[in-house]
Design an enzyme around this catalytic site. Structure first.
Site, PDB file in Angstrom:
ATOM      1  N   SER A  23       0.809  -1.218   0.000  1.00 52.67           N
ATOM      2  CA  SER A  23       0.000   0.000   0.000  1.00 52.67           C
ATOM      3  C   SER A  23       0.846   1.274   0.000  1.00 52.67           C
ATOM      4  O   SER A  23       0.319   2.373   0.140  1.00 52.67           O
ATOM      5  CB  SER A  23      -0.964  -0.008   1.185  1.00 52.67           C
ATOM      6  OG  SER A  23      -0.274  -0.211   2.385  1.00 52.67           O
ATOM      7  N   LEU A  25       3.536   4.250   1.134  1.00 51.36           N
ATOM      8  CA  LEU A  25       3.682   5.004   2.379  1.00 51.36           C
ATOM      9  C   LEU A  25       2.405   5.803   2.640  1.00 51.36           C
ATOM     10  O   LEU A  25       2.389   7.026   2.601  1.00 51.36           O
ATOM     11  CB  LEU A  25       4.891   5.943   2.312  1.00 51.36           C
ATOM     12  CG  LEU A  25       6.257   5.297   2.400  1.00 51.36           C
ATOM     13  CD1 LEU A  25       7.350   6.353   2.334  1.00 51.36           C
ATOM     14  CD2 LEU A  25       6.398   4.479   3.671  1.00 51.36           C
ATOM     15  N   HIS A  26       1.306   5.099   2.872  1.00 51.98           N
ATOM     16  CA  HIS A  26       0.062   5.771   3.247  1.00 51.98           C
ATOM     17  C   HIS A  26       0.134   6.107   4.732  1.00 51.98           C
ATOM     18  O   HIS A  26       1.181   5.983   5.364  1.00 51.98           O
ATOM     19  CB  HIS A  26      -1.158   4.914   2.893  1.00 51.98           C
ATOM     20  CG  HIS A  26      -1.263   3.654   3.690  1.00 51.98           C
ATOM     21  ND1 HIS A  26      -1.835   3.618   4.936  1.00 51.98           N
ATOM     22  CD2 HIS A  26      -0.852   2.389   3.426  1.00 51.98           C
ATOM     23  CE1 HIS A  26      -1.780   2.379   5.417  1.00 51.98           C
ATOM     24  NE2 HIS A  26      -1.178   1.621   4.509  1.00 51.98           N
ATOM     25  N   ALA A  27      -0.966   6.517   5.342  1.00 48.26           N
ATOM     26  CA  ALA A  27      -0.960   7.088   6.693  1.00 48.26           C
ATOM     27  C   ALA A  27      -0.250   6.246   7.751  1.00 48.26           C
ATOM     28  O   ALA A  27       0.615   6.748   8.460  1.00 48.26           O
ATOM     29  CB  ALA A  27      -2.386   7.397   7.135  1.00 48.26           C
TER      30      ALA A  27
END
Length: 98
Positions: A23, A25-27
């Site tokens: 995914s 470097l999302h939150a």
């Protein structure tokens, strides 16, 4: 690995790492990365992709990189023990989970 001269008397270390987290470097992974980087208070750490440069200790800057899986990042470290710190950061990024 590149060594670049620094204004502060340290040599800046550059290392390249690929984001392998599915995914990117999302939150959550970005938050974990920023928390990890803040553990190096005597180092200036920047992350760069092909278009943007980010202060590695700022969640907003890291999120604005938009680093998806497969993105190559240049990690630049300047400060105490920069070579060791750069290696730890590269390992941390490659081990991030979504």
């Amino acid at each position: 690995m590149k060594r670049l001269p620094s204004e502060k008397g340290y040599e800046m270390i550059d290392r390249t790492v690929e984001v392998v987290n599915e995914s990117g470097l999302h939150a959550r992974p970005a938050s974990e990365l920023v928390a990890f980087l803040k553990g190096f208070p005597n180092c200036s750490i920047t992350l760069k992709n092909e278009e943007k440069t980010a202060n590695g200790k700022s969640i907003i800057h890291v999120l604005l990189l938009g680093a998806a899986m497969g993105t190559k990042l240049t990690v630049s470290v300047e400060g105490e023990n920069e070579e060791s710190v750069a290696g730890q950061i590269v390992s941390f990024i490659t081990e991030l989970k979504g």
